[in-house]
Enzyme design. Structure first.
Site, PDB file in Angstrom:
ATOM      1  N   SER A  16       1.070  -1.537   0.252  1.00 51.78           N
ATOM      2  CA  SER A  16       0.112  -0.062  -0.561  1.00 51.78           C
ATOM      3  C   SER A  16       0.193   1.357  -0.199  1.00 51.78           C
ATOM      4  O   SER A  16       1.956   0.961   0.394  1.00 51.78           O
ATOM      5  CB  SER A  16      -0.798   0.034   1.309  1.00 51.78           C
ATOM      6  N   GLU A  18       1.592   5.068   0.615  1.00 48.83           N
ATOM      7  CA  GLU A  18       0.519   6.216   0.919  1.00 48.83           C
ATOM      8  C   GLU A  18       1.543   7.846   0.416  1.00 48.83           C
ATOM      9  O   GLU A  18       2.145   7.744   0.812  1.00 48.83           O
ATOM     10  CB  GLU A  18       1.714   6.351   2.609  1.00 48.83           C
ATOM     11  N   TYR A  50      -3.481  13.359   6.885  1.00 43.37           N
ATOM     12  CA  TYR A  50      -4.183  14.588   6.058  1.00 43.37           C
ATOM     13  C   TYR A  50      -3.870  15.210   8.035  1.00 43.37           C
ATOM     14  O   TYR A  50      -3.534  15.054   8.891  1.00 43.37           O
ATOM     15  CB  TYR A  50      -5.758  14.000   7.740  1.00 43.37           C
ATOM     16  N   ASP A 110      -1.557  14.692  16.033  1.00 48.80           N
ATOM     17  CA  ASP A 110      -0.198  15.075  17.054  1.00 48.80           C
ATOM     18  C   ASP A 110      -1.174  16.537  17.941  1.00 48.80           C
ATOM     19  O   ASP A 110      -2.129  17.110  16.999  1.00 48.80           O
ATOM     20  CB  ASP A 110       0.454  16.164  16.628  1.00 48.80           C
ATOM     21  N   ALA A 122      -7.073   7.729  19.311  1.00 53.49           N
ATOM     22  CA  ALA A 122      -7.708   6.936  18.401  1.00 53.49           C
ATOM     23  C   ALA A 122      -9.029   5.765  18.164  1.00 53.49           C
ATOM     24  O   ALA A 122      -9.447   5.531  17.983  1.00 53.49           O
ATOM     25  CB  ALA A 122      -6.257   6.564  17.396  1.00 53.49           C
ATOM     26  N   ALA A 149       3.593   8.031  25.422  1.00 57.24           N
ATOM     27  CA  ALA A 149       3.293   6.814  26.082  1.00 57.24           C
ATOM     28  C   ALA A 149       3.625   6.506  27.140  1.00 57.24           C
ATOM     29  O   ALA A 149       5.435   7.189  27.595  1.00 57.24           O
ATOM     30  CB  ALA A 149       3.924   5.761  25.040  1.00 57.24           C
ATOM     31  N   ASP A 155       1.406   1.208  25.960  1.00 57.50           N
ATOM     32  CA  ASP A 155       1.278   1.709  24.377  1.00 57.50           C
ATOM     33  C   ASP A 155       0.983   0.791  23.527  1.00 57.50           C
ATOM     34  O   ASP A 155      -0.055   0.947  22.749  1.00 57.50           O
ATOM     35  CB  ASP A 155       2.555   2.201  23.963  1.00 57.50           C
ATOM     36  N   PHE A 213      13.076  14.613  11.790  1.00 56.47           N
ATOM     37  CA  PHE A 213      10.962  14.093  11.349  1.00 56.47           C
ATOM     38  C   PHE A 213      11.246  13.233  13.066  1.00 56.47           C
ATOM     39  O   PHE A 213      10.878  12.716  13.434  1.00 56.47           O
ATOM     40  CB  PHE A 213      11.083  13.563  10.059  1.00 56.47           C
ATOM     41  N   HIS A 263       2.812  -1.174   3.598  1.00 53.80           N
ATOM     42  CA  HIS A 263       3.096   0.448   3.691  1.00 53.80           C
ATOM     43  C   HIS A 263       4.634   0.887   3.245  1.00 53.80           C
ATOM     44  O   HIS A 263       4.716   0.984   3.878  1.00 53.80           O
ATOM     45  CB  HIS A 263       2.491   0.483   4.901  1.00 53.80           C
TER      46      HIS A 263
HETATM   47  P1  FAD Z   1      -3.429   6.982  19.816  1.00 53.00           P
HETATM   48  O1  FAD Z   1      -4.008   5.970  20.083  1.00 53.00           O
HETATM   49  O2  FAD Z   1      -4.577   7.746  20.629  1.00 53.00           O
HETATM   50  O3  FAD Z   1      -2.371   7.144  20.768  1.00 53.00           O
HETATM   51  C1  FAD Z   1      -2.165   8.456  21.418  1.00 53.00           C
HETATM   52  C2  FAD Z   1      -0.425   8.324  22.633  1.00 53.00           C
HETATM   53  O4  FAD Z   1      -1.846   8.346  24.058  1.00 53.00           O
HETATM   54  C3  FAD Z   1       0.286   7.136  22.513  1.00 53.00           C
HETATM   55  O5  FAD Z   1       0.752   7.918  23.709  1.00 53.00           O
HETATM   56  C4  FAD Z   1      -0.638   6.200  23.491  1.00 53.00           C
HETATM   57  O6  FAD Z   1      -0.060   5.235  24.452  1.00 53.00           O
HETATM   58  C5  FAD Z   1      -1.186   7.343  24.697  1.00 53.00           C
HETATM   59  N1  FAD Z   1      -2.834   6.612  25.037  1.00 53.00           N
HETATM   60  C6  FAD Z   1      -3.518   6.067  24.391  1.00 53.00           C
HETATM   61  N2  FAD Z   1      -4.750   5.656  24.887  1.00 53.00           N
HETATM   62  C7  FAD Z   1      -4.940   6.625  25.848  1.00 53.00           C
HETATM   63  C8  FAD Z   1      -5.704   6.548  27.265  1.00 53.00           C
HETATM   64  N3  FAD Z   1      -6.899   6.044  27.404  1.00 53.00           N
HETATM   65  N4  FAD Z   1      -4.833   7.313  27.948  1.00 53.00           N
HETATM   66  C9  FAD Z   1      -3.812   7.361  27.954  1.00 53.00           C
HETATM   67  N5  FAD Z   1      -3.360   7.399  26.723  1.00 53.00           N
HETATM   68  C10 FAD Z   1      -3.357   7.113  25.955  1.00 53.00           C
HETATM   69  N6  FAD Z   1      -0.622  12.624  11.860  1.00 53.00           N
HETATM   70  C11 FAD Z   1      -1.629  13.111  11.645  1.00 53.00           C
HETATM   71  O7  FAD Z   1      -1.402  14.751  11.534  1.00 53.00           O
HETATM   72  N7  FAD Z   1      -2.062  13.639  10.136  1.00 53.00           N
HETATM   73  C12 FAD Z   1      -2.180  11.957   9.146  1.00 53.00           C
HETATM   74  O8  FAD Z   1      -2.525  11.610   8.581  1.00 53.00           O
HETATM   75  C13 FAD Z   1      -1.152  11.016  10.319  1.00 53.00           C
HETATM   76  N8  FAD Z   1      -1.079   9.858   9.758  1.00 53.00           N
HETATM   77  C14 FAD Z   1      -0.453   8.615  10.124  1.00 53.00           C
HETATM   78  C15 FAD Z   1      -0.031   7.293   9.524  1.00 53.00           C
HETATM   79  C16 FAD Z   1       0.707   6.839  10.253  1.00 53.00           C
HETATM   80  C17 FAD Z   1       0.737   5.145   9.891  1.00 53.00           C
HETATM   81  C18 FAD Z   1       1.342   6.887  11.624  1.00 53.00           C
HETATM   82  C19 FAD Z   1       1.973   5.704  12.509  1.00 53.00           C
HETATM   83  C20 FAD Z   1       1.329   7.723  12.737  1.00 53.00           C
HETATM   84  C21 FAD Z   1       0.311   8.517  11.689  1.00 53.00           C
HETATM   85  N9  FAD Z   1       0.045  10.306  12.282  1.00 53.00           N
HETATM   86  C22 FAD Z   1      -0.472  10.937  11.148  1.00 53.00           C
HETATM   87  C23 FAD Z   1       0.419  10.450  13.765  1.00 53.00           C
HETATM   88  C24 FAD Z   1      -0.016  10.750  14.165  1.00 53.00           C
HETATM   89  O9  FAD Z   1      -1.185  11.471  14.033  1.00 53.00           O
HETATM   90  C25 FAD Z   1       0.582  10.522  15.853  1.00 53.00           C
HETATM   91  O10 FAD Z   1       1.355   9.883  16.089  1.00 53.00           O
HETATM   92  C26 FAD Z   1      -0.263  10.983  16.700  1.00 53.00           C
HETATM   93  O11 FAD Z   1       0.659  11.940  18.195  1.00 53.00           O
HETATM   94  C27 FAD Z   1      -0.786   9.864  18.006  1.00 53.00           C
HETATM   95  O12 FAD Z   1      -2.215   8.877  16.685  1.00 53.00           O
HETATM   96  P2  FAD Z   1      -2.394   7.536  17.442  1.00 53.00           P
HETATM   97  O13 FAD Z   1      -3.619   7.652  16.182  1.00 53.00           O
HETATM   98  O14 FAD Z   1      -1.855   6.825  17.284  1.00 53.00           O
HETATM   99  O15 FAD Z   1      -2.499   7.380  18.577  1.00 53.00           O
END
Ligand code: FAD
Length: 289
Positions: A16, A18, A50, A110, A122, A149, A155, A213, A263
């Site tokens: 895939s 990106e 995004y 972020d 997420a 985390a 995590d 980065f 990916h």
């Molecule tokens: P989560 O899974 O919610 O985790 C975020 C943090 O919170 C982690 O440290 C986790 O351990 C912690 N956590 C989770 N649940 C809880 C809870 N209940 N209580 C306390 N802590 C918790 N960013 C963008 O802006 N746009 C994009 O298009 C984008 N694409 C990406 C694609 C990929 C494949 C990857 C790996 C990252 C991408 N990112 C993108 C970056 C991402 O948005 C950041 O890394 C963001 O900080 C975390 O997103 P996540 O979905 O992993 O969050």
């Protein structure tokens, strides 16, 4: 016979790609050249990032629509939840579904600087999407641990919750230490994650940007990688060749370890990704026939 075996093996690998939304006409041209060059490799999907907090959702949506209309590719928008309300997210998800989008990369995004504890992680976005429709959902995973985390285990458990909420696979942050991915994959299995942990491969062509980065994403840049790019600041051609050879080695080890899905963070370029796919046996559909 041997040839048949090789082509069966080659058919096993799924890729895939990106992309990110281009911000001007020249970049848009580069994006389309790359999409057209890579589409013949029949990726299982392509995704479009995004930019959280920077108002590019419309651009993400526009590119997704264009890709869907102009090619036969399945296109997956990335969607973040830090910067939108639940009702906005529901509306966006419904719009995507109504427009025939069936795949989404679901992320928290972020946090803006100085922000407190977010209202949604997420895992909550995955549940929300599943309430709207039966999307195919990819989530993010971090072999070298997400920078916020509390611990590697916390995590990992957060990833497990995303999977339990209905994610179909995780795509990893890029990495250079293959062992860290392999150990992480084992730990995923140990906590009962059954979905695929798809390695995110970053073919490096701009080493300086990479270092910047990697700093805020917690990705380790091994000393050997630094040495490989040392002295190449003004030599893009050699950097590309070196970057391709590093990624080729990486995917070779991963595929020996049984990885079948990859990916690619293409950064809207096709050259390196195409070469790496080629060495994995991923060929234009007409060549494999
Ligand atoms: P989560 O899974 O919610 O985790 C975020 C943090 O919170 C982690 O440290 C986790 O351990 C912690 N956590 C989770 N649940 C809880 C809870 N209940 N209580 C306390 N802590 C918790 N960013 C963008 O802006 N746009 C994009 O298009 C984008 N694409 C990406 C694609 C990929 C494949 C990857 C790996 C990252 C991408 N990112 C993108 C970056 C991402 O948005 C950041 O890394 C963001 O900080 C975390 O997103 P996540 O979905 O992993 O969050």
């Amino acid at each position: 016979n041997l040839n048949q075996k090789i082509s069966e093996l080659e058919g096993d690998i799924q890729v895939s790609f990106e992309f990110f939304p281009p911000s001007n006409l020249a970049m848009e041209e580069t994006l389309w050249q790359s999409v057209n060059r890579l589409k013949v490799l029949a990726p299982s999907f392509v995704s479009v990032t995004y930019g959280a907090n920077s108002g590019t959702r419309d651009r993400t949506h526009a590119i997704i629509k264009d890709i869907t209309q102009r090619t036969t590719l399945k296109a997956a928008p990335h969607l973040t939840c830090v910067d939108a309300s639940r009702s906005e997210l529901k509306q966006i998800a419904q719009d995507y579904w109504d427009n025939g989008i069936r795949q989404i990369v679901a992320l928290r995004g972020d946090l803006p600087e100085g922000a407190g504890k977010p209202a949604m992680y997420a895992e909550h976005l995955v549940s929300l999407l599943k309430e709207i429709a039966d999307f195919d959902i990819s989530v993010a995973a971090y072999p070298e641990v997400h920078p916020e985390a509390k611990s590697a285990q916390a995590d990992l458990l957060a990833l497990k919750r995303k999977m339990d909420a209905g994610a179909n696979r995780a795509i990893t942050q890029f990495f250079f230490d293959v062992e860290s991915y392999l150990r992480f994959r084992d730990r995923c299995v140990a906590v009962g994650i059954e979905q695929n942990i798809v390695p995110g491969i970053l073919p490096v062509s701009n080493y300086k940007t990479l270092c910047k980065f990697a700093g805020f994403t917690n990705v380790k840049i091994p000393q050997w990688l630094h040495r490989q790019f040392d002295g190449l600041d003004d030599d893009q051609t050699t950097r590309n060749l070196v970057g391709a050879s590093i990624a080729i080695e990486q995917v070779k080890v991963l595929s020996r370890e049984g990885v079948k899905d990859f990916h690619f963070y293409t950064l809207n370029r096709s050259e390196l990704t195409y070469a790496i796919c080629h060495t994995l046996g991923v060929r234009p559909a007409s060549v494999l026939k």
